[in-house]
Motif scaffolding. Structure first.
Motif, short mmCIF file in Angstrom:
data_model
loop_
_atom_site.label_atom_id
_atom_site.label_comp_id
_atom_site.label_asym_id
_atom_site.label_seq_id
_atom_site.Cartn_x
_atom_site.Cartn_y
_atom_site.Cartn_z
N VAL A 115 35.86 58.99 56.44
CA VAL A 115 36.99 58.26 55.83
C VAL A 115 37.87 59.26 55.09
O VAL A 115 37.40 60.33 54.70
CB VAL A 115 36.50 57.16 54.86
N PRO A 116 39.14 58.93 54.87
CA PRO A 116 40.01 59.86 54.13
C PRO A 116 39.49 60.10 52.71
O PRO A 116 38.98 59.18 52.05
CB PRO A 116 41.36 59.12 54.08
N LEU A 117 39.59 61.34 52.27
CA LEU A 117 39.15 61.69 50.92
C LEU A 117 40.19 61.26 49.89
O LEU A 117 41.40 61.33 50.15
CB LEU A 117 38.97 63.21 50.80
N THR A 118 39.71 60.83 48.73
CA THR A 118 40.62 60.54 47.63
C THR A 118 41.02 61.86 46.97
O THR A 118 40.40 62.90 47.21
CB THR A 118 39.97 59.63 46.58
N ARG A 139 42.59 74.94 49.35
CA ARG A 139 43.66 74.08 49.88
C ARG A 139 43.01 73.31 51.02
O ARG A 139 42.69 73.86 52.06
CB ARG A 139 44.83 74.93 50.38
N ILE A 140 42.80 72.02 50.79
CA ILE A 140 41.99 71.20 51.69
C ILE A 140 42.83 70.43 52.70
O ILE A 140 43.80 69.77 52.34
CB ILE A 140 41.11 70.22 50.87
N GLU A 141 42.41 70.53 53.95
CA GLU A 141 42.96 69.70 55.02
C GLU A 141 41.84 68.74 55.41
O GLU A 141 40.77 69.15 55.83
CB GLU A 141 43.35 70.57 56.23
N ASN A 142 42.08 67.44 55.23
CA ASN A 142 41.08 66.44 55.53
C ASN A 142 41.23 65.97 56.97
O ASN A 142 42.29 65.53 57.39
CB ASN A 142 41.22 65.27 54.56
N ILE A 143 40.14 66.07 57.73
CA ILE A 143 40.13 65.66 59.14
C ILE A 143 39.10 64.55 59.30
O ILE A 143 37.95 64.71 58.90
CB ILE A 143 39.79 66.85 60.06
N ILE A 144 39.54 63.43 59.85
CA ILE A 144 38.65 62.28 60.02
C ILE A 144 37.84 62.47 61.30
O ILE A 144 38.39 62.69 62.37
CB ILE A 144 39.46 60.96 60.09
#
Length: 179
Positions: A115-118, A139-144
């Motif tokens: 799920v997407p991170l808050t 520097r975070i790139e969130n990948i589902i």
């Protein structure tokens, strides 16, 4: 990061000029836009590679297309055009970003989750793992990735931290089969 020696040299020269002039942030932003243009418009690369178009016309074209860009970037593009290295623009941007991140104590990270991170979760992950890789912040790139089933997988450069449920189940399976 690229393996191009030429791109590293151009990026280092541009980075040193940007630092000297105190313009690292704005130049990096412009470079990221430049990268998008070169990645999405293959016709532009073909046009700039064409031997039919004179170098002066190519410079006029670059000046018109990137008139809002920083002059240091335009000058770098002109030098790369003269040296027939415009095919290295995307690599130059990647290398510049790496130099800029290194100087600022920032590391790029990919976090795979179901799920997407808050914002709080991203901040917590950044705080916890930045120190482990010797940086100030990530520097975070969130990948589902639904295949993880739960938990997260974090990739910082070549380092992978895997606390996903699917990885834990796989380790458990190997332990049970192995014994």
């Amino acid at each position: 990061m690229s393996q191009s020696i030429a791109a590293k040299r151009y990026a280092l020269a541009l980075f040193e000029l940007a630092q000297k002039n105190g313009q690292t942030g704005p130049i990096q932003e412009d470079l990221l836009e430049l990268k998008k243009v070169f990645q999405t418009n293959k016709e532009l690369s073909q046009l700039l590679d064409s031997p039919r178009l004179k170098a002066a016309k190519k410079k006029e074209l670059l000046a018109e297309l990137f008139k809002g860009a920083n002059q240091l970037i335009l000058n770098t593009l002109y030098v790369m055009l003269d040296k027939k290295r415009l095919d290295e623009v995307v690599n130059l941007v990647d290398e510049f970003t790496a130099y800029s991140n290194d100087a600022a104590g920032v590391a790029e990270a990919k976090v795979y989750s179901t799920v997407p991170l808050t914002a709080d979760e991203s901040q917590a992950i950044s705080s916890a793992f930045a120190q482990k890789v010797g940086k100030k912040v990530l520097r975070i790139e969130n990948i589902i990735d639904p295949s993880l089933l739960g938990g997260i997988r974090l990739q910082i450069g070549n380092i992978i931290y895997d606390s996903s449920l699917s990885a834990k189940l796989e380790r458990l399976k190997r332990d049970l089969i192995g014994s």
